[in-house]
Design a protein around this motif. Sequence first.
Motif, short mmCIF file in Angstrom:
data_model
loop_
_atom_site.label_atom_id
_atom_site.label_comp_id
_atom_site.label_asym_id
_atom_site.label_seq_id
_atom_site.Cartn_x
_atom_site.Cartn_y
_atom_site.Cartn_z
N VAL A 1 0.86 -1.19 0.00
CA VAL A 1 0.00 0.00 0.00
C VAL A 1 0.90 1.24 0.00
O VAL A 1 1.72 1.42 0.90
N HIS A 2 0.73 2.04 -1.04
CA HIS A 2 1.46 3.30 -1.12
C HIS A 2 0.46 4.41 -0.88
O HIS A 2 -0.57 4.47 -1.55
N ALA A 3 0.79 5.29 0.05
CA ALA A 3 -0.13 6.38 0.37
C ALA A 3 0.58 7.71 0.22
O ALA A 3 1.71 7.88 0.71
N VAL B 1 9.30 5.89 4.10
CA VAL B 1 8.51 7.06 4.45
C VAL B 1 9.23 8.31 3.97
O VAL B 1 10.44 8.47 4.17
N THR B 2 8.46 9.16 3.30
CA THR B 2 9.01 10.38 2.72
C THR B 2 8.22 11.55 3.27
O THR B 2 6.99 11.52 3.26
N LEU B 3 8.92 12.55 3.76
CA LEU B 3 8.23 13.74 4.27
C LEU B 3 8.69 14.93 3.46
O LEU B 3 9.90 15.18 3.36
N ALA B 4 7.75 15.63 2.88
CA ALA B 4 8.07 16.79 2.05
C ALA B 4 9.17 16.45 1.04
O ALA B 4 10.20 17.13 0.94
N ASP B 5 8.98 15.35 0.34
CA ASP B 5 9.88 14.89 -0.73
C ASP B 5 11.24 14.40 -0.27
O ASP B 5 12.13 14.17 -1.09
N ARG B 6 11.45 14.27 1.01
CA ARG B 6 12.74 13.75 1.48
C ARG B 6 12.51 12.39 2.14
O ARG B 6 11.73 12.27 3.09
N ASP C 1 14.88 9.38 11.75
CA ASP C 1 14.06 10.58 11.51
C ASP C 1 12.61 10.42 11.98
O ASP C 1 11.82 11.36 11.88
N TYR C 2 12.24 9.24 12.38
CA TYR C 2 10.85 9.02 12.83
C TYR C 2 10.84 8.02 13.97
O TYR C 2 11.83 7.32 14.21
N THR D 1 4.06 7.12 2.27
CA THR D 1 4.53 5.90 2.93
C THR D 1 4.25 4.71 2.03
O THR D 1 3.32 4.73 1.21
N SER D 2 5.09 3.69 2.19
CA SER D 2 4.81 2.39 1.58
C SER D 2 4.84 1.36 2.69
O SER D 2 5.76 1.38 3.52
N VAL D 3 3.84 0.52 2.71
CA VAL D 3 3.80 -0.54 3.74
C VAL D 3 3.45 -1.87 3.08
O VAL D 3 2.83 -1.91 2.02
N ARG D 4 3.85 -2.93 3.77
CA ARG D 4 3.45 -4.27 3.35
C ARG D 4 2.43 -4.79 4.36
O ARG D 4 2.62 -4.64 5.57
#
Length: 885
Positions: free
Chosen positions: A37-39, A68-73, A79-80, A100-103
């Motif tokens: 799942v990519h959100a 996980v990407t925040l504001a394109d980074r 970082d989390y 985010t991408s999750v399995r």
Amino acid sequence: MRTEQPKMIYLKDYQAPEYLIDETHLTFELFEDHSLVHAQLVMRRNPERGPGLPPLVLDGQQLELLSVTLADRELSAGDYQLTENTLTLQPASESFTVDTSVRIHPETNTALEGLYKSGTMFCTQCEAEGFRKITYYLDRPDVMSKFTTTVVAEQHSYPVLLSNGNPIASGPGEDGRHWATWEDPFMKPAYLFALVAGDLWCVEDSFTTMTKRNVALRIYVEPENIDKCQHAMNSLKKSMRWDEEVYGREYDLDIFMIVAVNDFNMGAMENKGLNIFNSSAVLARAETATDAAHQRVEAIVAHEYFHNWSGNRVTCRDWFQLSLKEGFTVFRDAGFSSDMNSATVKRIQDVAYLRTHQFAEDAGPMAHAVRPDSFIEISNFYTLTVYEKGSEVVGMIHTLLGAGGFRKGSDLYFERHDGQAVTCDDFVKAMEDANGVDLTQFKRWYSQAGTPRLAVSESYDAAAKTYSLTFRQSCPETPDKVEKLPFVIPVELGLLDSKGNEIALRLAGEASAQGTSRVISVTEAEQTFTFVDIAEQPLPSLLRGFSAPVKLSFPYNRDQLMFLMQHDSDGFNRWDAGQQLSVQVLQELIAQQQKGESLVLDPRLVSALKTVLSDESLDQAMVAEMLSLPSEAYLTEISEVADVEAIHNAREFARKQLADNLFEALWLRYQANRDLSKQTPYVAEAEHFARRALQNIALSYLMLSGKPEVLAAALEQFENSDNMTERLTALAVLVNSPFEEQKALALASFAEHFKDNPLVMDQWFSVQAGSTLPGGLARVKALMQHPAFNIKNPNKVRALVGAFAGQNLINFHAADGSGYRFLADLVIELNGFNPQIASRQLAPLTRWRKYDTARQALMKAELERILASGQLSSDVYEVVSKSLA
Ligand code: B3K
Ligand code: ZN
């Protein structure tokens, strides 16, 4: 399964979200051994929460975070923060995007919450907090977002790919895969998200709305069920029209879809534009579904459809407000069903259900207000109180304001709050503002748990020609220990003279009489209403139509109840007088049984029912309802200490006496209706439901006579019926009879005939689980080994275990505690893979305080055993711990 300690959540701690999600873009890649799942969440700081950028805490459970990407980074692990239930990020600006991408593993999801597989298809259930098992999100109903969803799956196994809203693009992919993108233009909370992928067929139709827009209607099912969708489709079209006519509500998307799945924790779910249904709440045709099942399909289709406005367009701010959408929507579907069928019969059935089950809940350890102020697990609060009592509360507003005033209020509510997430207070405020009334005291119905008692006494002054009714209200203490203040109790009433005519009603101080049936509001702990110009001692007809969910008592004697049964102009109260008469007679038999006396049935009950049975002008469904004695469950509910055996024996004795004494009349009505059935093809309409209802209750009485001609009639009906309503009743009476050989043959031939239809097999299980003949538990255990049983399927568990523990009281409450042990073992097992179903099945054990000390000890011991059994889900933990508190 949780590892963190369950914690109580309080309404008073509510705070608006720190961040909002304006857009949600989802891509699902579905595979057989996992899914991705990519959100992409387009987010901003919630201006309501003021300046500053606090940490962003996203909900997530059982997710494997891949990136996980925040504001394109793209963030790295430092970082989390990740915990079992959260992902915390630190935004650096007011507006930003989170990717985010999750399995996840839908293929092993047995809890049936989040994304899971039912048979070969993928489907979702997100309400209340299932979306967090799909992706990291602000999984709360006051975060509303615009969703686009792309689903990618193998084409051959999953030709149909669905989500909310309108389809906007689709195409082939690589390796035999394909994709489809859906866009939902309406802002919605995540709990209304849905996705379906499978090999489904659909029945298609269309609806032209009141503004002449064309809406495509589709019901998707597995291919073998394509011939069982027409009733649901008809029900959907009727619902759409009714909501336009009665509430002025029009459907808003270009397409409305229903998908039927076999594995579902409840009845159905109102996901925007894509309702997902338990197949038992969609599929219906004469040969396989009873009249009751047809009516249930009609009601649930309507209920979920009505949520499009009461729930989706206007949603709940938080889960404490659940009744805002559920109570109101039950009220709406009840209005619809009343209009489609017999309104009085619908009311009788709803009230009997409420009094038996909701009143018991309200008197037990899980009692809570219509708007609870705390919970551990929200899934435990989809209750009779939130739904059915919540509907009664809305119904009382309707009674107080009248149909016109109520409609003004609902119009204002929908207009004012369209696109918002609001509270029960907002609903009441709209009703107040539209009508210029003050409902402050009335709102206690939302905050005070427990069933109010209303004791009524009378006094007649012949010289002054005045008649006074004094009402005393009280409310028993509930586990929350909240002090009970007086409720506003609307009491609809009438007065009958000695000929049974209605008397004109003029209250002291009024210039003239105002009709013969009117609503008075009891607002104080004790209050007297005096009627003037009353020429003779009248008989009051109180709480007509069950105008408030209270336990009313008035010292009627049996002759007065018989009089009301015949003369009351209110159909509901005619039935209720009969029920009160039956209760008095049955309680007398129970007392005789307890004293070891021989049982003697008051002949007045026989003669009252004889009158009913011979009245050809009465609606036959009414006759059937009036012939139905109060259930053992209801007799339990109204007992101080329920004597399981005495209740069962007294009721069975009364049934047998009635069967013997009314044999001729029952036989005539049975034969007349069975003959009609043979001549008329099945029709799913009120008049036909009524005819079959009377025929079937007559048969179940007649069978108690043991006469060979009745056995022959039951076998004839079993073998020759063209519909499940008649066939199943015939099977049930055989199963409950002493005719072992015929019973075994009927059960075997039924199973052989319907072995490939799981919904029919559910009924086959239920009929046997409900048989009160000795040996019930052994039968249920044996049936659990039957190839058609599957403990992972909630419908099967409900059909067999639910029917046994909930309806077969004499067997479940066996004095040796074997029923309790069986249920506790089952709950422990279910807890391991489906906590919601485990928690539901537990309900009968929570009622332990109703029984004698020996049974209390046995039931408590089983609750304690469950509590000690190890890793309990929050669902089961909450119910067990509150039951033992
Ligand atoms: N809203 C759903 C119930 C969801 C239950 C979640 N545990 C069905 C209904 O009431 O319409
Ligand atoms: Zn609902």
